[in-house]
Scaffold this active site. Structure first.
Site, PDB file in Angstrom:
ATOM      1  N   THR A  53     -21.636 144.335 -12.974  1.00  0.00           N
ATOM      2  CA  THR A  53     -21.912 145.372 -13.968  1.00  0.00           C
ATOM      3  C   THR A  53     -23.130 145.007 -14.804  1.00  0.00           C
ATOM      4  OG1 THR A  53     -19.534 145.799 -14.044  1.00  0.00           O
ATOM      5  CG2 THR A  53     -20.850 146.788 -15.771  1.00  0.00           C
ATOM      6  N   TYR A 141     -14.069 135.051  -8.079  1.00  0.00           N
ATOM      7  CA  TYR A 141     -14.100 136.513  -8.008  1.00  0.00           C
ATOM      8  C   TYR A 141     -13.851 136.924  -6.567  1.00  0.00           C
ATOM      9  CZ  TYR A 141     -15.785 141.265  -9.140  1.00  0.00           C
ATOM     10  OH  TYR A 141     -15.908 142.628  -9.348  1.00  0.00           O
ATOM     11  N   LYS A 169     -10.495 136.438 -10.686  1.00  0.00           N
ATOM     12  CA  LYS A 169     -10.700 137.861 -10.956  1.00  0.00           C
ATOM     13  C   LYS A 169     -10.374 138.579  -9.658  1.00  0.00           C
ATOM     14  CE  LYS A 169     -14.042 141.411 -12.247  1.00  0.00           C
ATOM     15  NZ  LYS A 169     -15.472 141.750 -12.477  1.00  0.00           N
ATOM     16  N   VAL A 209     -10.534 141.628 -16.313  1.00  0.00           N
ATOM     17  CA  VAL A 209     -11.989 141.583 -16.482  1.00  0.00           C
ATOM     18  C   VAL A 209     -12.460 142.987 -16.151  1.00  0.00           C
ATOM     19  CG1 VAL A 209     -14.167 140.541 -15.793  1.00  0.00           C
ATOM     20  CG2 VAL A 209     -12.081 139.154 -15.812  1.00  0.00           C
TER      21      VAL A 209
END
Length: 294
Positions: A53, A141, A169, A209
């Site tokens: 992001t 992640y 995550k 998250v």
């Protein structure tokens, strides 16, 4: 980990967008203002800088270091700063990990190496190498729809033994697999997809998250608190209220709509960088309507 124990990075984490000015250059003043808003108004416990992001694929290493340093200076001891260090190159990720530590990060986010489609033993070696590059605690992640490879359950069980790897995550959307890893390890699991926050909490996860948490942070913190306090009907009701924004932020690429939504809320963080395009007027209006509805 017991879901009621205090997680290393707290429960509410936002993957922050990277502000640019009208010329497309990094806007550190805007980054500091946004970080303060996310911590002081939206109640974030930590911020991920230089994640997806944050348009990390389009920012230079120098820009990455500069924004980590600026945000760390701004939020001080009010929140933790987690530096994204994901690249498809192990050596480069190691460099970014050390750079992030030097810039003041409190932790690292390591994504599965993408594009080259490494097998599981190579993924495990990559993660261990990057996690060993600094003394900072690391979150893995797991997002196979972007990287092309999941971190398989057995790989996660092996990685949990590394002292520097403390969490995941989780954007794999395989709750049964995640529940097994949570049950058999001490890894702290964060939903990596906003709409999965409550389901991940229900299997022993610790938080999220998020992306839409640029707008829903305080409300999501209430939902997490309600769930942990046993007020299940309140948590479910809040999840249902927020679900249109949790999912709507991904109607197109997430940071495009976050930047459009922030502008709608009077927080200008500038444009996105190519190859992304700014949200179209129709996309921006549809997302603004969802924000106004909550």
């Amino acid at each position: 980990m017991n879901a009621t124990a205090a997680p290393t990075f707290g429960r509410l984490i936002t993957a922050m967008v990277t502000p640019f000015d009208t010329d497309g250059k990094l806007d550190l003043a805007a980054a500091k203002r946004l970080a303060a808003y996310l911590v002081d108004v939206q109640h974030n416990d930590a911020l991920v800088i230089n994640g997806t992001t944050g348009e990390a694929p389009t920012t230079s290493d120098a820009e990455k270091a500069a924004i980590v340093k600026a945000v760390a200076e701004e939020v001080g001891d009010r929140a933790k700063v987690i530096a994204g260090v994901g690249t498809p190159d192990t050596a480069h990720s190691v460099e970014l990990a050390r750079q992030g530590a030097d810039a003041g990060a409190d932790g690292l986010l390591i994504v599965t190496p993408y594009y080259s489609l490494p097998p599981q033993d190579a993924i495990e070696a990559h993660m261990k190498t990057v996690a060993s590059a600094t003394d900072l605690p690391c979150i893995l992640y797991d997002i196979p729809h972007r990287t092309g490879r999941p971190i398989e359950t057995e790989t996660l069980l092996h990685l949990a033994a590394h002292p520097g790897i403390i969490g995941v995550k989780d954007a794999k959307k395989d709750l049964a697999a995640s529940a097994r890893v949570i049950a058999e390890t001490g890894l702290q699991y964060y939903a990596g997809d906003d709409a999965y926050t409550l389901p991940v909490l229900s299997i022993g996860g610790v938080g999220v998250v998020g992306t839409s948490t640029h707008f829903t942070g305080a409300a999501t913190a209430f939902m997490i608190e309600a769930f942990l306090a046993g007020r299940l009907s309140e948590a479910i009701e809040q999840n249902q209220r927020l679900l249109p924004v949790y999912t709507g932020v991904f109607a197109t690429q997430g940071c495009m709509l976050v930047k459009a939504g922030l502008k709608h809320r009077g927080i200008d963080v500038g444009p996105v960088r190519a190859p992304l395009l700014d949200a179209s007027p129709a996309q921006a209006a549809a997302f603004a309507a969802l924000l106004d509805a909550i």
